[in-house]
Design a protein around this motif. Structure first.
Motif, PDB file in Angstrom:
ATOM      1  N   VAL A   1      -9.080   3.295  -4.114  1.00 31.09           N
ATOM      2  CA  VAL A   1      -8.117   2.774  -4.698  1.00 31.09           C
ATOM      3  C   VAL A   1      -7.881   1.404  -4.173  1.00 31.09           C
ATOM      4  CG1 VAL A   1      -5.603   2.856  -5.979  1.00 31.09           C
ATOM      5  CG2 VAL A   1      -7.016   4.921  -5.797  1.00 31.09           C
ATOM      6  N   ALA A   2      -7.683   0.215  -4.547  1.00 35.37           N
ATOM      7  CA  ALA A   2      -7.645  -0.867  -3.792  1.00 35.37           C
ATOM      8  C   ALA A   2      -6.772  -1.864  -4.716  1.00 35.37           C
ATOM      9  CB  ALA A   2      -9.096  -1.638  -3.695  1.00 35.37           C
ATOM     10  N   TYR A   3      -6.263  -2.866  -3.838  1.00 33.88           N
ATOM     11  CA  TYR A   3      -5.260  -3.823  -4.441  1.00 33.88           C
ATOM     12  C   TYR A   3      -5.614  -5.155  -3.686  1.00 33.88           C
ATOM     13  CZ  TYR A   3      -2.321  -2.735  -0.467  1.00 33.88           C
ATOM     14  OH  TYR A   3      -1.729  -2.232   0.781  1.00 33.88           O
ATOM     15  N   GLY A   4      -5.242  -6.210  -4.441  1.00 29.37           N
ATOM     16  CA  GLY A   4      -5.386  -7.534  -3.949  1.00 29.37           C
ATOM     17  C   GLY A   4      -5.548  -8.737  -5.380  1.00 29.37           C
ATOM     18  N   SER A   5      -5.763  -9.903  -4.866  1.00 30.40           N
ATOM     19  CA  SER A   5      -5.750 -10.727  -6.126  1.00 30.40           C
ATOM     20  C   SER A   5      -7.119 -10.611  -6.786  1.00 30.40           C
ATOM     21  CB  SER A   5      -6.047 -12.254  -5.303  1.00 30.40           C
ATOM     22  OG  SER A   5      -7.024 -12.377  -4.515  1.00 30.40           O
ATOM     23  N   ALA A   6      -8.139 -10.057  -6.469  1.00 29.50           N
ATOM     24  CA  ALA A   6      -9.368  -9.687  -6.871  1.00 29.50           C
ATOM     25  C   ALA A   6      -9.386  -8.184  -7.218  1.00 29.50           C
ATOM     26  CB  ALA A   6     -10.592 -10.285  -6.462  1.00 29.50           C
TER      27      ALA A   6
ATOM     28  N   GLY B   1       0.936  -1.192  -0.072  1.00 31.00           N
ATOM     29  CA  GLY B   1      -0.100   0.232  -0.113  1.00 31.00           C
ATOM     30  C   GLY B   1       0.769   1.252   0.222  1.00 31.00           C
ATOM     31  N   ALA B   2       1.883   1.416   0.470  1.00 34.92           N
ATOM     32  CA  ALA B   2       2.585   2.584   0.757  1.00 34.92           C
ATOM     33  C   ALA B   2       3.112   2.729  -0.938  1.00 34.92           C
ATOM     34  CB  ALA B   2       3.959   2.183   1.606  1.00 34.92           C
ATOM     35  N   ALA B   3       3.628   1.952  -1.670  1.00 34.90           N
ATOM     36  CA  ALA B   3       3.999   2.387  -2.967  1.00 34.90           C
ATOM     37  C   ALA B   3       2.637   2.717  -3.685  1.00 34.90           C
ATOM     38  CB  ALA B   3       4.479   1.292  -3.791  1.00 34.90           C
TER      39      ALA B   3
ATOM     40  N   SER C   1      -4.602  -5.311  -9.577  1.00 36.56           N
ATOM     41  CA  SER C   1      -4.464  -6.787  -9.627  1.00 36.56           C
ATOM     42  C   SER C   1      -3.025  -6.960  -8.970  1.00 36.56           C
ATOM     43  CB  SER C   1      -4.702  -7.033 -10.962  1.00 36.56           C
ATOM     44  OG  SER C   1      -4.259  -8.530 -10.881  1.00 36.56           O
ATOM     45  N   LEU C   2      -2.880  -7.985  -7.975  1.00 39.12           N
ATOM     46  CA  LEU C   2      -1.689  -8.277  -7.589  1.00 39.12           C
ATOM     47  C   LEU C   2      -0.768  -9.045  -8.928  1.00 39.12           C
ATOM     48  CD1 LEU C   2      -2.103  -9.329  -3.827  1.00 39.12           C
ATOM     49  CD2 LEU C   2      -0.879  -7.284  -4.635  1.00 39.12           C
ATOM     50  N   PHE C   3      -1.680  -9.682  -9.499  1.00 40.93           N
ATOM     51  CA  PHE C   3      -1.102 -10.287 -10.776  1.00 40.93           C
ATOM     52  C   PHE C   3      -0.525  -9.622 -11.831  1.00 40.93           C
ATOM     53  CE2 PHE C   3      -4.104 -13.113  -8.354  1.00 40.93           C
ATOM     54  CZ  PHE C   3      -3.265 -14.015  -7.964  1.00 40.93           C
ATOM     55  N   HIS C   4      -1.209  -8.529 -11.934  1.00 43.30           N
ATOM     56  CA  HIS C   4      -0.944  -7.505 -13.424  1.00 43.30           C
ATOM     57  C   HIS C   4      -0.316  -6.193 -13.115  1.00 43.30           C
ATOM     58  CE1 HIS C   4      -2.910 -10.854 -15.427  1.00 43.30           C
ATOM     59  NE2 HIS C   4      -4.115 -10.660 -14.507  1.00 43.30           N
TER      60      HIS C   4
ATOM     61  N   ASP D   1       6.053  -9.722  -9.027  1.00 41.76           N
ATOM     62  CA  ASP D   1       6.164 -10.724  -8.168  1.00 41.76           C
ATOM     63  C   ASP D   1       5.145 -10.489  -6.925  1.00 41.76           C
ATOM     64  OD1 ASP D   1       8.164 -12.325  -9.561  1.00 41.76           O
ATOM     65  OD2 ASP D   1       9.603 -11.042  -8.673  1.00 41.76           O
ATOM     66  N   MET D   2       4.212  -9.889  -7.057  1.00 44.04           N
ATOM     67  CA  MET D   2       2.974  -9.468  -5.976  1.00 44.04           C
ATOM     68  C   MET D   2       3.748  -8.581  -5.211  1.00 44.04           C
ATOM     69  SD  MET D   2       0.931 -12.902  -5.555  1.00 44.04           S
ATOM     70  CE  MET D   2       0.112 -13.813  -6.477  1.00 44.04           C
ATOM     71  N   SER D   3       4.911  -7.940  -5.360  1.00 44.69           N
ATOM     72  CA  SER D   3       5.373  -7.056  -4.395  1.00 44.69           C
ATOM     73  C   SER D   3       5.865  -5.763  -4.922  1.00 44.69           C
ATOM     74  CB  SER D   3       6.551  -7.697  -3.568  1.00 44.69           C
ATOM     75  OG  SER D   3       7.432  -7.966  -4.420  1.00 44.69           O
ATOM     76  N   ARG D   4       6.324  -5.515  -6.200  1.00 44.81           N
ATOM     77  CA  ARG D   4       6.799  -4.370  -6.862  1.00 44.81           C
ATOM     78  C   ARG D   4       5.703  -3.772  -7.452  1.00 44.81           C
ATOM     79  NH1 ARG D   4      11.011  -5.657  -9.334  1.00 44.81           N
ATOM     80  NH2 ARG D   4      10.639  -5.212 -11.559  1.00 44.81           N
ATOM     81  N   PHE D   5       5.303  -2.476  -7.146  1.00 45.60           N
ATOM     82  CA  PHE D   5       4.262  -1.908  -7.746  1.00 45.60           C
ATOM     83  C   PHE D   5       4.465  -1.406  -9.126  1.00 45.60           C
ATOM     84  CE2 PHE D   5       1.084   1.934  -8.105  1.00 45.60           C
ATOM     85  CZ  PHE D   5       0.118   1.205  -8.522  1.00 45.60           C
ATOM     86  N   GLU D   6       4.065  -1.788 -10.154  1.00 45.42           N
ATOM     87  CA  GLU D   6       4.336  -1.166 -11.575  1.00 45.42           C
ATOM     88  C   GLU D   6       2.700  -1.194 -12.104  1.00 45.42           C
ATOM     89  OE1 GLU D   6       7.278  -3.214 -13.710  1.00 45.42           O
ATOM     90  OE2 GLU D   6       8.729  -2.661 -12.379  1.00 45.42           O
ATOM     91  N   PRO D   7       1.956  -0.066 -12.205  1.00 45.31           N
ATOM     92  CA  PRO D   7       0.738  -0.013 -12.636  1.00 45.31           C
ATOM     93  C   PRO D   7       0.688  -0.184 -13.988  1.00 45.31           C
ATOM     94  CG  PRO D   7       1.397   2.191 -11.924  1.00 45.31           C
ATOM     95  CD  PRO D   7       2.461   0.947 -11.348  1.00 45.31           C
ATOM     96  N   GLY D   8      -0.264  -0.693 -14.721  1.00 49.66           N
ATOM     97  CA  GLY D   8      -0.589  -0.728 -16.156  1.00 49.66           C
ATOM     98  C   GLY D   8      -0.922   0.554 -16.531  1.00 49.66           C
TER      99      GLY D   8
END
Length: 189
Positions: A112-117, A17-19, A145-148, A152-159
């Protein structure tokens, strides 16, 4: 000028969430339609709700509650950055909301939310909580999405489309915050 808080709701060590919150804040601060401030629930130092009187009574006895009330009262709207934990919002975020009542009233919020869904189930719950404290929620939201949107579900790189989605959320929150200003003036008077 309209003041909007970007509220980071997760306090989990190593949180994504910080990123995300920094990205939201950086995009928001580049605009000229409102004043934005990043508020991290972790920095508030709130214990589990420890007020004896329900928040709707408006009698806050604890210094941490009074400080939190003053801060929330200073904003016209909110963008909540939330993780999804077990189909809902982080407990720390719910606790921070539960401390107050009138300070939330007649304001607008976006998500603004994030998670597997994409954090969508957390937002569904947060919309219900916001309704109870008389916050109008906007339709637009960003579901990361944590997947997209994370490597690696950890470094935020938004589409690439995420910034456009965020712009819609910010546009709506600012517009609704301004539209609700007369109600806030009546409540304060």
């Amino acid at each position: 000028m309209t003041r909007i808080a970007v509220i980071l709701g997760s306090t989990r060590p190593g949180r994504n969430g910080a990123a995300v919150a920094e990205w939201v804040y950086d995009n928001a601060a580049a605009r000229n339609d409102a004043e934005y401030e990043l508020v991290d629930v972790e920095d508030l130092g709130l214990p589990l709700l420890d007020e004896q009187v329900p928040p709707s009574m408006g009698h806050y006895s604890r210094p941490h509650t009074q400080a939190w009330a003053e801060r929330v009262a200073s904003f016209d709207g909110f963008v909540f950055v939330t993780a999804e934990y077990n189909h809902s919002i982080p407990g720390a975020l719910k606790n921070a909301i539960d401390f107050l009542y009138a300070e939330w009233n007649n304001k607008a919020a976006g998500f603004v939310a994030y998670g597997s869904a994409g954090g969508t189930r957390a937002v569904e719950h947060l919309r219900l909580v916001m309704a109870e404290v008389q916050v109008a929620t906007v339709r637009g939201q960003v579901a990361l999405s944590l997947f997209h949107d994370f490597v690696d579900m950890s470094r935020f790189e938004p589409g690439p489309r995420r910034a456009q989605e965020l712009a819609v959320v910010l546009d709506q929150v600012v517009a609704w915050s301004k539209a609700l200003a007369p109600l806030r003036r009546v409540s304060a008077g």
